[in-house]
Write an enzyme that holds these catalytic residues in place. Structure first.
Site, mmCIF file in Angstrom:
data_model
loop_
_atom_site.group_PDB
_atom_site.id
_atom_site.type_symbol
_atom_site.label_atom_id
_atom_site.label_comp_id
_atom_site.label_asym_id
_atom_site.label_seq_id
_atom_site.Cartn_x
_atom_site.Cartn_y
_atom_site.Cartn_z
ATOM 1 N N ASP A 1 0.809 -1.227 0.000
ATOM 2 C CA ASP A 1 0.000 0.000 0.000
ATOM 3 C C ASP A 1 0.837 1.270 0.000
ATOM 4 O OD1 ASP A 1 -2.234 -1.687 0.138
ATOM 5 O OD2 ASP A 1 -2.097 -1.752 2.329
ATOM 6 N N LYS B 1 1.860 2.171 -4.997
ATOM 7 C CA LYS B 1 2.406 1.617 -6.241
ATOM 8 C C LYS B 1 1.481 1.894 -7.417
ATOM 9 C CE LYS B 1 2.422 -2.431 -4.321
ATOM 10 N NZ LYS B 1 2.132 -2.065 -2.929
ATOM 11 N N GLN C 1 1.969 -6.036 -3.408
ATOM 12 C CA GLN C 1 2.472 -6.171 -2.038
ATOM 13 C C GLN C 1 3.757 -5.327 -1.877
ATOM 14 O OE1 GLN C 1 1.478 -9.468 -3.618
ATOM 15 N NE2 GLN C 1 -0.432 -8.580 -2.924
ATOM 16 N N GLY D 1 -4.422 -4.374 -3.761
ATOM 17 C CA GLY D 1 -5.438 -3.355 -4.019
ATOM 18 C C GLY D 1 -4.705 -2.100 -4.413
ATOM 19 N N HIS D 2 -4.750 -1.745 -5.686
ATOM 20 C CA HIS D 2 -4.002 -0.589 -6.189
ATOM 21 C C HIS D 2 -4.983 0.502 -6.604
ATOM 22 C CE1 HIS D 2 -0.379 -3.382 -7.263
ATOM 23 N NE2 HIS D 2 -0.719 -3.426 -5.989
HETATM 24 P P1 GDP Z 1 -0.784 0.333 -3.508
HETATM 25 O O1 GDP Z 1 -1.355 -0.943 -3.040
HETATM 26 O O2 GDP Z 1 0.678 0.443 -3.239
HETATM 27 O O3 GDP Z 1 -1.112 0.665 -4.926
HETATM 28 O O4 GDP Z 1 -1.459 1.482 -2.605
HETATM 29 P P2 GDP Z 1 -3.030 1.593 -2.229
HETATM 30 O O5 GDP Z 1 -3.751 2.088 -3.406
HETATM 31 O O6 GDP Z 1 -3.515 0.350 -1.576
HETATM 32 O O7 GDP Z 1 -2.968 2.664 -1.062
HETATM 33 C C1 GDP Z 1 -2.469 3.954 -1.256
HETATM 34 C C2 GDP Z 1 -3.593 4.959 -0.933
HETATM 35 O O8 GDP Z 1 -3.045 6.245 -0.805
HETATM 36 C C3 GDP Z 1 -4.620 5.090 -2.057
HETATM 37 O O9 GDP Z 1 -5.862 5.391 -1.486
HETATM 38 C C4 GDP Z 1 -4.101 6.262 -2.883
HETATM 39 O O10 GDP Z 1 -5.134 6.953 -3.589
HETATM 40 C C5 GDP Z 1 -3.545 7.129 -1.791
HETATM 41 N N1 GDP Z 1 -2.390 7.953 -2.192
HETATM 42 C C6 GDP Z 1 -1.391 7.665 -3.057
HETATM 43 N N2 GDP Z 1 -0.462 8.649 -3.053
HETATM 44 C C7 GDP Z 1 -0.902 9.567 -2.167
HETATM 45 C C8 GDP Z 1 -0.354 10.808 -1.694
HETATM 46 O O11 GDP Z 1 0.706 11.245 -2.067
HETATM 47 N N3 GDP Z 1 -1.086 11.467 -0.743
HETATM 48 C C9 GDP Z 1 -2.278 11.006 -0.264
HETATM 49 N N4 GDP Z 1 -2.901 11.724 0.651
HETATM 50 N N5 GDP Z 1 -2.809 9.854 -0.697
HETATM 51 C C10 GDP Z 1 -2.115 9.134 -1.625
HETATM 52 P P1 IMO Z 2 -0.867 -4.186 -2.251
HETATM 53 O O1 IMO Z 2 -0.420 -4.698 -3.586
HETATM 54 C C1 IMO Z 2 -0.938 -4.694 2.094
HETATM 55 C C2 IMO Z 2 -0.838 -8.817 3.593
HETATM 56 C C3 IMO Z 2 -2.068 -9.313 4.331
HETATM 57 C C4 IMO Z 2 -1.415 -10.286 5.297
HETATM 58 C C5 IMO Z 2 -0.300 -10.904 4.463
HETATM 59 C C6 IMO Z 2 -0.656 -12.246 3.834
HETATM 60 O O2 IMO Z 2 -2.153 -3.461 -2.267
HETATM 61 O O3 IMO Z 2 0.261 -3.446 -1.597
HETATM 62 P P2 IMO Z 2 -2.202 -12.923 1.784
HETATM 63 O O4 IMO Z 2 -3.677 -12.731 1.564
HETATM 64 O O5 IMO Z 2 -1.343 -12.305 0.764
HETATM 65 O O6 IMO Z 2 -1.841 -14.367 2.042
HETATM 66 O O7 IMO Z 2 -1.916 -12.171 3.188
HETATM 67 O O8 IMO Z 2 -0.014 -9.960 3.436
HETATM 68 N N1 IMO Z 2 -1.090 -8.271 2.227
HETATM 69 C C7 IMO Z 2 -1.075 -6.975 1.937
HETATM 70 N N2 IMO Z 2 -0.923 -5.880 2.720
HETATM 71 N N3 IMO Z 2 -1.067 -4.544 0.760
HETATM 72 C C8 IMO Z 2 -1.175 -5.620 -0.055
HETATM 73 O O9 IMO Z 2 -1.176 -5.522 -1.396
HETATM 74 C C9 IMO Z 2 -1.229 -6.902 0.531
HETATM 75 N N4 IMO Z 2 -1.379 -8.151 0.039
HETATM 76 C C10 IMO Z 2 -1.270 -8.980 1.086
HETATM 77 O O10 IMO Z 2 -2.719 -8.260 4.989
HETATM 78 O O11 IMO Z 2 -0.804 -9.581 6.353
HETATM 79 MG MG MG Z 3 -2.852 -1.638 -1.785
#
Ligand code: GDP
Ligand code: IMO
Ligand code: MG
Length: 419
Positions: free
Chosen positions: A13, A16, A218, A40-41
């Site tokens: 998270d 990415k 991840q 979850g991106h």
């Molecule tokens: P990923 O899994 O690495 O793609 O990240 P996620 O999408 O799960 O979580 C990142 C969250 O932060 C999302 O809700 C993005 O919209 C938000 N986000 C990304 N960059 C920024 C930033 O620079 N500032 C803020 N406030 N939110 C951001």
């Molecule tokens: P993105 O791509 C954050 C965590 C789960 C758990 C561990 C194992 O959005 O960064 P799994 O279901 O993969 O066997 O769970 O990994 N986990 C993540 N945490 N972002 C993710 O993906 C994750 N994908 C798995 O919460 O701790």
């Molecule tokens: Mg994510």
């Protein structure tokens, strides 16, 4: 041209999705190489928010997207994501590896059952069947996307593996209907047939001429080999995973960008030395909307951990980093950075392999002055001076160039070094 990569340096998270979307503009093709719909991106572009679990983030830029052999695919999720894109007027130019393993219903069932059995020692998985699917792949009991295209092939595979699956499910008093599963998964195969192909030959045929972007899912600290085992995921998000997860030689990867938040978050169980359970943690969670994109769970929050980040930069061999969510630190009087761990009276500057040790590590902090007003800033010189000092401090400590600073979720809230 050639391959370049965006990888997560923390526990996932990191943002990415946003950074991949940014680089995807310059790419011809965007590839996922590991993980599944545990990811979850999020991408915010044109005033719209997109959330993808399986689909590579480059799809928002209208680029060719590839799901590589190292990914585990839940076909129901893939079909939903394709439908959702269509309902937004986008037709994905998608290719899915015929070697990618399929998440079957019993994988999801086993994920839940194993977690219940582990009780308060559970991993805290996303319960999407990721671990059991990768386990079957390694144990040679898996079903691959190519198998869903041919009734006879699938029947033969299922006949071979179902006696084993039956026994395993029996341990947990669970049962499935193999015939029903076969019909259901053949129908998914039919719907996905036009996307399933040999992605390895395809990617190798274009990589010298075109820009191919590999999108990590991840984060490095969740890597099955390098992370906080067993509180990890079951694949290799590390940049090295691109080679096995997409069928690409390491010689073809020319640039690796690591993504890190300006602080740290983690979902699920396992040690996190800089976790802040009090006011600061709540402040970060609230300002950063730190709730999981996949499961909606509250993310644990804390200060930036440079011991972990240095380890991640070293093993990934990052060329530059993107620092995201700098704006979330706005309004704090001071900002702390963990520069070492204290363990039983000793100072550690290495990330320990043992979680027993990591659990007892106390962060050693350096404190910097806080700032306000970085939110939405799009120009480096317009950042508050203390925010710039923070970024420069991180870069210096890591010995890595900061290429991108993100100050908000939208595509435009992005500062590019030197621009
Ligand atoms: P990923 O899994 O690495 O793609 O990240 P996620 O999408 O799960 O979580 C990142 C969250 O932060 C999302 O809700 C993005 O919209 C938000 N986000 C990304 N960059 C920024 C930033 O620079 N500032 C803020 N406030 N939110 C951001
Ligand atoms: P993105 O791509 C954050 C965590 C789960 C758990 C561990 C194992 O959005 O960064 P799994 O279901 O993969 O066997 O769970 O990994 N986990 C993540 N945490 N972002 C993710 O993906 C994750 N994908 C798995 O919460 O701790
Ligand atoms: Mg994510």
């Amino acid at each position: 041209m050639g391959g370049f990569a965006v990888v997560g340096l923390q526990w996932g998270d990191e943002g990415k999705g946003k950074i991949t979307d940014y680089f995807a503009e310059k790419a011809d093709c965007v590839v996922r190489y590991q993980g599944g719909n545990n990811a979850g991106h999020t991408i915010v572009a044109g005033g719209k928010e997109y959330k993808f679990h399986l689909m590579p983030s480059g799809v928002v830029q209208g680029k060719k997207v590839v799901i590589g052999n190292g990914v585990v695919v839940d076909p129901t999720v893939l079909i939903d994501e394709i439908e959702e894109l269509r309902s937004n007027g986008m037709e994905p130019d998608l290719m899915v590896s015929d070697r990618a393993h399929v998440i079957m219903p019993y994988h999801r069932m086993l994920d839940g059952a194993e977690e219940s059995l582990l009780g308060n020692k559970k991993v805290g998985t996303t319960k999407r069947g990721i671990g059991p699917c990768y386990s079957d792949k390694v144990a040679r009991h898996g079903i691959r996307m190519g198998d869903l295209l041919e009734r006879e092939a699938l029947a033969e595979k299922m006949e071979r593996i179902m006696p084993i699956q039956d026994k395993i499910l029996g341990i947990y008093d669970m049962k499935v209907d193999p015939e029903g599963i076969m019909e259901e998964y053949l129908s998914y195969g039919e719907r996905l047939r036009k996307y399933v192909d040999d992605t390895i030959y395809y990617l190798n045929s274009i990589i010298d001429e075109k820009a191919v972007l590999f999108e990590g899912a991840q984060g490095f600290l969740l890597d099955i080999d390098y992370g906080t085992y067993p509180y990890v995921t079951s694949s290799n998000p590390v940049a090295g995973g691109i080679c096995t997860g997409a069928g690409i030689s390491p010689k073809k990867i020319e640039k690796i960008v690591g993504v890190s938040k300006a602080y740290t978050t983690r979902v699920g169980m396992g040690p996190m030395p800089t976790e802040e359970k009090g006011e600061v943690g709540d402040y970060l969670a609230k300002r950063g909307h730190e709730f999981g994109t996949t499961t909606g769970r509250k993310r644990r929050c804390g200060w930036l951990d440079m011991v972990a980040l240095k380890y991640a930069c070293m093993v990934n061999g990052v060329d530059s980093i993107a620092i995201t969510k700098l704006d979330v630190l706005d309004g704090l009087e001071e900002v702390k950075v963990c520069v070492a761990y204290e363990y039983e009276g000793k100072t550690l500057d290495r990330f320990p392999s043992s979680i027993k040790i990591l659990e007892k590590c106390k962060p050693v902090y350096e404190t910097l002055d806080g700032w306000d007003g970085s939110k939405g800033v799009r120009d480096y010189t317009a950042l508050p001076p203390n925010a710039r000092k923070y970024v420069e401090y991180i870069s210096e400590k890591l010995g890595v160039e900061v290429e991108i600073i993100s100050t908000g979720p939208a595509r435009e809230d992005t500062i590019v070094a030197g621009s």
